[in-house]
Design a protein around this motif. Structure first.
Motif, mmCIF file in Angstrom:
data_model
loop_
_atom_site.group_PDB
_atom_site.id
_atom_site.type_symbol
_atom_site.label_atom_id
_atom_site.label_comp_id
_atom_site.label_asym_id
_atom_site.label_seq_id
_atom_site.Cartn_x
_atom_site.Cartn_y
_atom_site.Cartn_z
ATOM 1 N N ALA A 11 0.817 -1.212 0.000
ATOM 2 C CA ALA A 11 0.000 0.000 0.000
ATOM 3 C C ALA A 11 0.851 1.264 0.000
ATOM 4 C CB ALA A 11 -0.946 0.000 1.202
ATOM 5 N N CYS A 12 1.871 1.307 0.858
ATOM 6 C CA CYS A 12 2.712 2.506 0.945
ATOM 7 C C CYS A 12 4.072 2.325 0.300
ATOM 8 C CB CYS A 12 2.887 2.927 2.404
ATOM 9 S SG CYS A 12 3.818 1.732 3.416
ATOM 10 N N GLY A 13 4.518 1.105 0.078
ATOM 11 C CA GLY A 13 5.777 0.861 -0.586
ATOM 12 C C GLY A 13 6.996 0.890 0.298
ATOM 13 N N PHE A 14 6.836 0.973 1.622
ATOM 14 C CA PHE A 14 7.972 1.056 2.536
ATOM 15 C C PHE A 14 8.186 -0.281 3.239
ATOM 16 C CE2 PHE A 14 6.791 5.510 2.133
ATOM 17 C CZ PHE A 14 8.029 6.093 1.943
ATOM 18 N N ILE A 15 9.430 -0.536 3.588
ATOM 19 C CA ILE A 15 9.788 -1.713 4.371
ATOM 20 C C ILE A 15 9.996 -1.262 5.803
ATOM 21 C CG2 ILE A 15 11.452 -3.572 4.673
ATOM 22 C CD1 ILE A 15 12.077 -3.397 1.719
ATOM 23 N N THR A 16 9.083 -1.649 6.677
ATOM 24 C CA THR A 16 9.126 -1.237 8.073
ATOM 25 C C THR A 16 9.386 -2.456 8.934
ATOM 26 O OG1 THR A 16 7.461 0.438 7.549
ATOM 27 C CG2 THR A 16 7.917 0.018 9.880
ATOM 28 N N PRO A 17 10.397 -2.415 9.802
ATOM 29 C CA PRO A 17 10.687 -3.570 10.668
ATOM 30 C C PRO A 17 9.480 -3.954 11.513
ATOM 31 C CG PRO A 17 12.488 -1.990 10.741
ATOM 32 C CD PRO A 17 11.367 -1.325 9.996
ATOM 33 N N GLY A 18 9.252 -5.264 11.610
ATOM 34 C CA GLY A 18 8.158 -5.777 12.420
ATOM 35 C C GLY A 18 6.844 -5.913 11.699
ATOM 36 N N SER A 19 6.772 -5.555 10.411
ATOM 37 C CA SER A 19 5.504 -5.672 9.689
ATOM 38 C C SER A 19 5.129 -7.118 9.418
ATOM 39 C CB SER A 19 5.584 -4.903 8.368
ATOM 40 O OG SER A 19 5.808 -3.525 8.597
ATOM 41 N N ARG A 20 6.124 -7.965 9.230
ATOM 42 C CA ARG A 20 5.876 -9.388 8.961
ATOM 43 C C ARG A 20 6.152 -10.153 10.247
ATOM 44 N NH1 ARG A 20 6.111 -12.698 4.283
ATOM 45 N NH2 ARG A 20 5.062 -14.632 4.859
ATOM 46 N N GLU A 21 5.155 -10.190 11.132
ATOM 47 C CA GLU A 21 5.350 -10.832 12.427
ATOM 48 C C GLU A 21 5.204 -12.340 12.352
ATOM 49 O OE1 GLU A 21 2.713 -8.989 15.144
ATOM 50 O OE2 GLU A 21 3.830 -7.103 15.240
ATOM 51 N N ASP A 22 4.328 -12.842 11.513
ATOM 52 C CA ASP A 22 4.155 -14.286 11.398
ATOM 53 C C ASP A 22 4.068 -14.659 9.927
ATOM 54 O OD1 ASP A 22 1.557 -13.659 10.538
ATOM 55 O OD2 ASP A 22 0.759 -13.829 12.557
ATOM 56 N N GLN A 23 3.806 -15.942 9.652
ATOM 57 C CA GLN A 23 3.837 -16.470 8.301
ATOM 58 C C GLN A 23 2.609 -16.081 7.498
ATOM 59 O OE1 GLN A 23 6.496 -18.088 7.252
ATOM 60 N NE2 GLN A 23 5.817 -18.610 5.197
ATOM 61 N N ALA A 24 1.498 -15.783 8.153
ATOM 62 C CA ALA A 24 0.240 -15.612 7.437
ATOM 63 C C ALA A 24 -0.234 -14.169 7.342
ATOM 64 C CB ALA A 24 -0.855 -16.463 8.087
ATOM 65 N N THR A 25 0.160 -13.292 8.261
ATOM 66 C CA THR A 25 -0.409 -11.948 8.335
ATOM 67 C C THR A 25 0.662 -10.894 8.105
ATOM 68 O OG1 THR A 25 -1.998 -12.773 9.953
ATOM 69 C CG2 THR A 25 -1.805 -10.390 9.729
ATOM 70 N N PHE A 26 0.278 -9.846 7.384
ATOM 71 C CA PHE A 26 1.155 -8.687 7.182
ATOM 72 C C PHE A 26 0.455 -7.458 7.751
ATOM 73 C CE2 PHE A 26 2.933 -5.061 5.020
ATOM 74 C CZ PHE A 26 4.281 -5.361 4.927
ATOM 75 N N LEU A 27 1.123 -6.750 8.655
ATOM 76 C CA LEU A 27 0.600 -5.537 9.282
ATOM 77 C C LEU A 27 1.667 -4.459 9.179
ATOM 78 C CD1 LEU A 27 -1.510 -3.963 10.871
ATOM 79 C CD2 LEU A 27 -0.542 -4.925 12.984
ATOM 80 N N CYS A 28 1.407 -3.469 8.340
ATOM 81 C CA CYS A 28 2.383 -2.411 8.098
ATOM 82 C C CYS A 28 2.545 -1.560 9.358
ATOM 83 C CB CYS A 28 1.948 -1.547 6.918
ATOM 84 S SG CYS A 28 3.134 -0.259 6.489
#
Length: 440
Positions: free
Chosen positions: A373-390
Motif C-alpha cells: 500500500a505505501c511501498g515502505f519496508i518497516t521492521p516488524g511488519s511481517r510478524e508471522d507467516q500468514a499476516t502482514f501488518l504495516c
C-alpha cells in the motif's frame, strides 16, 4: 478486415494408464531390465575407453555384438535398443552443455523402469470403447490403455498430425504409456485478459494480486505445527499408511545388517509407494487444473524468480557453527518441496503461451517484506507467516502476507523490473526514468 490464419506445429506428450495381464507385465519388466543392462554396458565401455577412441560407431558396434552373444538381450526390440544408445549419448551432450550432471550407473532398485518405442507406426492405436483404446507394444502384443484424450489416429492422422512415438514407464501404480504427439494448430490470438501477480506460498499455495486466490483446501501443517506430509490422502488412507509404516518397521527389525529384506517387507514397501504415488497424482492434477484456469483468464502472469534449491537447504550448520531452529526449518523445507513451486511455473510457462499470453519473472528480494500500500519496508511488519501488518504510522495496511507479496510482484512488473534472459542469464530491465517500487 479478416486476419490471415497462421498455423504452427506443436509437440506434446500424453500419458495413459495401461491395463496389462500378468504375462504382459512380466514381458515388459524383462524389456525394462534389458534396457537398464544395456545402459550400464554402454556406461562401462565409455568409462574404460580412452577419450581419443570414444565414438558413437564404437558403442553401436559393441551393442550389436552384445545382442548376438547374450540370449536374453533379445527380449528388447532392436529399435528400443538403439533408443537406449541415443538416450545415453544425449545424456552426455546435456552434461557437456551444462544442463545436467554426468550419466551414472543405473541400479536395479532405485532406477525408473522404462522402455522407448521410437517409431509411431509400430503402435497401431485404435479406439475400441469410450474409455479404452488398444495399442500394439513390440514383443508384448495388443494392450489396452485408458482413453482420456483424443489422439490423432485413423483417418485423423497425417504428416502434420500424428503420434511420433511413445515411452513405457513404470511407477508404483503400474505401467503407463506416454505418447509423443505432433499436431498442427492455429497460432493463438493475443490474449485480451488482464495482468496478475502470483506469489507461491506455504499457507496459501497461490496468492493472486486481484484476490482470486487458489487454495487446494488442505492445511500445510498439523495442529502441532509440523508439516503434513500426507495432506493429499483422505483419513482412511492416512490410517492405512500409518499401519503399513508400522508393519514395515516391525518387519525391518528382524533383518540383519547387510541382509536383503524379505518378500513381505518389500511387499509392504510397495503398498506404501502406491499411497505416496496416489497423493502425488492428486497434487499434480490440482496443479494442472489451476494453471489452466489461470492461463485462460489472464494475459500476463507475473511470478517471482525463485532459487528453490537455496531455499530448501538445511539449517543444521557445522560442528563449529551449529544452526538454529533446525527442526522448524526442516518442516518448512518439506512444505516447500510438497508445493512444487518450480513445477507450477513450468506449467504456467507453456500454458500461457498456448492461450496467447505471457509469463514474466521479477526479482524476489523484499516482495514479502515491503508493504503493497505505501511501498515502505518497516521492521516488524511481517510478524508471522500468514499476516502482514504495516508498521508505518501513515499506513497501517493489514492483510494476508501472501496477498501482499503478490501485489508487490505485479507492481515490480509494471515498474519495469521484469527479468529478460540474455546470453544464458537473467538481467533486470527497468524503464528509463522510473524508480524502484516506492509509495503507490
Amino acid at each position: 478486415m479478416s486476419s490471415e490464419l497462421v498455423w504452427e506445429k506443436r509437440q506434446f506428450g500424453h500419458r495413459a494408464r495401461l491395463a496389462l495381464t500378468p504375462a504382459q507385465v512380466r514381458l515388459m519388466d524383462d524389456q525394462a531390465h534389458v534396457a537398464r543392462a544395456m545402459w550400464n554396458q554402454l556406461h562401462d565401455l565409455w568409462r574404460m575407453t580412452p577419450k581419443c577412441q570414444r565414438s558413437l560407431s564404437r558403442l553401436d558396434q559393441t551393442l550389436r555384438q552384445a545382442r548376438k552373444e547374450i540370449d536374453w538381450y533379445a527380449a528388447l526390440p532392436a529399435q528400443a535398443a538403439q533408443a537406449v544408445l541415443k538416450t545415453y549419448m544425449q545424456a552426455w551432450k546435456n552434461c557437456w552443455d551444462g544442463r545436467a550432471d554426468e550419466p551414472t550407473f543405473k541400479a536395479r532398485i532405485r532406477s525408473v523402469m522404462s522402455v522407448d518405442i521410437p517409431q509411431g507406426r509400430d503402435l497401431q492405436i485404435k479406439r475400441v470403447h469410450r474409455r479404452w483404446g488398444m495399442v500394439n507394444v513390440p514383443k508384448v502384443g495388443r494392450v489396452r490403455f485408458r482413453w482420456t484424450k483424443d489422439l490423432p489416429v485413423g483417418k485423423a492422422a497425417h504428416k502434420d498430425n500424428r503420434i511420433t512415438g511413445a515411452r513405457l514407464v513404470k511407477d508404483a501404480l503400474g505401467w503407463h504409456i506416454a505418447f509423443r504427439v505432433q499436431t498442427l494448430e492455429l497460432k493463438p490470438e493475443p490474449h485480451t485478459g488482464g495482468e496478475v501477480g502470483i506469489d507461491a506460498g506455504v499457507n496459501l499455495p497461490l496468492a493472486l494480486s486481484d484476490g482470486n486466490h487458489q487454495d487446494h483446501g488442505r492445511p500445510p501443517r498439523l495442529p502441532d505445527g509440523s508439516a503434513d506430509r500426507d495432506k493429499w490422502l483422505n483419513p482412511d488412507e492416512k490410517a492405512k499408511l500409518i499401519r503399513l509404516e508400522r508393519r514395515a518397521a516391525h518387519r525391518k527389525s528382524f533383518r540383519k545388517p547387510r541382509e536383503r529384506g524379505s518378500k513381505r517387507l518389500h511387499a509392504t514397501y510397495d503398498q506404501i509407494k502406491q499411497l505416496r504415488a496416489r497423493a502425488t497424482r492428486r497434487a499434480v492434477d490440482w496443479q494442472h487444473r489451476t494453471t489452466t484456469a489461470i492461463a485462460k483468464q489472464y494475459s500476463t502472469v507475473v511470478v517471482e524468480q525463485l532459487h528453490i534449491t537455496n531455499m530448501v537447504k538445511s539449517a543444521k550448520g557445522t560442528l563449529e557453527e551449529p544452526g538454529k531452529n533446525v527442526a522448524q526449518k526442516s518442516g518448512l523445507n518439506r512444505s516447500i518441496s510438497q508445493e512444487a513451486w518450480g513445477r507450477t511455473v513450468t506449467l504456467l510457462t507453456y500454458k500461457t503461451a498456448r492461450h496467447g499470453g505471457t509469463l514474466v519473472k521479477v526479482p524476489a528480494p523484499n516482495t514479502s517484506l515491503r508493504c503493497s500500500a505505501c511501498g515502505f519496508i518497516t521492521p516488524g511488519s511481517r510478524e508471522d507467516q500468514a499476516t502482514f501488518l504495516c508498521k508505518n504510522p501513515d499506513c497501517g495496511w493489514e492483510g494476508n502476507a501472501d496477498h501482499n507479496a503478490s501485489r508487490n510482484v505485479l507492481h515490480l512488473y509494471r515498474m519495469g523490473h521484469a527479468l529478460i534472459p540474455a546470453a544464458g542469464r537473467a538481467v533486470a530491465r527497468r524503464t528509463r526514468g522510473v524508480k524502484p517500487a516506492t509509495a503507490r
